[in-house]
Write a protein that holds these residues in place. Structure first.
Motif, PDB file in Angstrom:
ATOM      1  N   THR A 162      -2.309   2.619  -7.648  1.00 50.64           N
ATOM      2  CA  THR A 162      -2.671   2.521  -6.232  1.00 50.64           C
ATOM      3  C   THR A 162      -3.747   3.524  -5.823  1.00 50.64           C
ATOM      4  O   THR A 162      -4.366   3.358  -4.764  1.00 50.64           O
ATOM      5  CB  THR A 162      -1.436   2.718  -5.331  1.00 50.64           C
ATOM      6  N   ARG A 190      -5.557  -3.108  -2.790  1.00 46.92           N
ATOM      7  CA  ARG A 190      -5.702  -3.563  -1.401  1.00 46.92           C
ATOM      8  C   ARG A 190      -5.975  -5.069  -1.351  1.00 46.92           C
ATOM      9  O   ARG A 190      -5.483  -5.770  -0.457  1.00 46.92           O
ATOM     10  CB  ARG A 190      -6.838  -2.815  -0.712  1.00 46.92           C
ATOM     11  N   ASN A 226       0.814  -0.271  -1.041  1.00 47.11           N
ATOM     12  CA  ASN A 226      -0.503  -0.905  -0.919  1.00 47.11           C
ATOM     13  C   ASN A 226      -1.651   0.083  -0.784  1.00 47.11           C
ATOM     14  O   ASN A 226      -2.771  -0.296  -0.476  1.00 47.11           O
ATOM     15  CB  ASN A 226      -0.528  -1.894   0.250  1.00 47.11           C
ATOM     16  N   PRO A 265      -3.459 -12.807  -0.621  1.00 45.80           N
ATOM     17  CA  PRO A 265      -2.808 -11.702  -1.330  1.00 45.80           C
ATOM     18  C   PRO A 265      -1.598 -12.207  -2.123  1.00 45.80           C
ATOM     19  O   PRO A 265      -1.004 -13.226  -1.781  1.00 45.80           O
ATOM     20  CB  PRO A 265      -2.366 -10.779  -0.195  1.00 45.80           C
ATOM     21  N   THR A 297      -2.669  -7.078  -1.900  1.00 39.70           N
ATOM     22  CA  THR A 297      -1.566  -6.890  -0.965  1.00 39.70           C
ATOM     23  C   THR A 297      -2.017  -7.125   0.470  1.00 39.70           C
ATOM     24  O   THR A 297      -3.165  -6.892   0.826  1.00 39.70           O
ATOM     25  CB  THR A 297      -0.982  -5.468  -1.073  1.00 39.70           C
TER      26      THR A 297
END
Length: 230
Positions: free
Chosen positions: A69, A77, A52, A156, A80
């Protein structure tokens, strides 16, 4: 989500005193439930934090549905949610309802839109009666659910749990286990609670910063016992 590690690694310190938390790892995850086990310091949390964006790979790359990422950190972000081992450290406002609303307000929502989303997530986890209470007034299981609600309210696609049943009594552990089983969202669960992961379709075993086993829960747990007893 389709999670891909491409020779991704994580290390800390200067070149002269480099400490490797996770050796180069290549794998793909798409299962709805993935368990992660291993001894303390084996690389479990480093693996999860790379997913994440809480940690950036020292080498290689990690992608979620094509999002890098590092390059797409904000989007990763947003997609997740990370539920920490100690939910008391995750809830920062004095009233549960306000803490759940915080994530929505940080995304620009206001007024009725916030209220409706908060009420919906409180209902989903049967927390309506606890909404106006303080964190220290909740049981361990209730606190874990409140932390989960604060993450889930932002919708998320992927949830990462770090030891969700740590230090819970049997009743609260059962509460968290039922909640995990009821989630429709994809989840990665780091845990020493092997029974919690027993019906997961895939379990990863880490040892000394390397992926030592990747397969069924039963086989991963059996291999873990072998390592732990050495």
């Amino acid at each position: 989500m389709r999670i891909i590690f491409e020779n991704a690694s994580l290390s800390f310190g200067s070149p002269s005193s480099r400490q490797v938390a996770l050796h180069p790892l290549s794998l793909e995850l798409a299962e709805n439930r993935v368990g992660v086990i291993g001894l303390n310091g084996s690389g479990k949390t480093s693996f999860a934090r790379l997913i994440n964006g809480l940690a950036r790979p020292s080498g290689g790359r990690v992608t979620l549905d094509g999002l890098d990422t590092v390059e797409d950190e904000a989007a990763v972000r947003a997609a997740t949610g990370f539920i920490f081992q100690n939910p008391g450290h995750q809830i920062i406002l004095p009233i549960i309802r306000d803490d759940i609303a915080l994530g929505l307000k940080s995304r620009g929502l206001t007024g009725q839109a916030v209220q409706e989303r908060v009420d919906a997530i409180l209902g989903r986890f049967a927390l309506e009666g606890l909404a106006d209470r303080r964190p220290h007034e909740l049981s361990g299981g209730q606190l874990q659910l409140a932390a989960l609600a604060a993450v889930m309210v932002t919708e998320p696609k992927l949830l990462i749990f770090d030891e969700p049943t740590n230090q819970l009594d049997l009743r609260n552990r059962a509460l968290v286990k039922r909640t995990l089983a009821s989630l429709q969202e994809q989840a990665i669960v780091i845990s020493h609670d092997l029974e919690l992961l027993a019906d997961f379709p895939r379990v990863l075993l880490f040892h000394e910063g390397r992926l030592a086993f990747d397969g069924s829960a039963a086989d991963a747990i059996a291999r873990y016992h072998e390592i732990a007893e050495c």
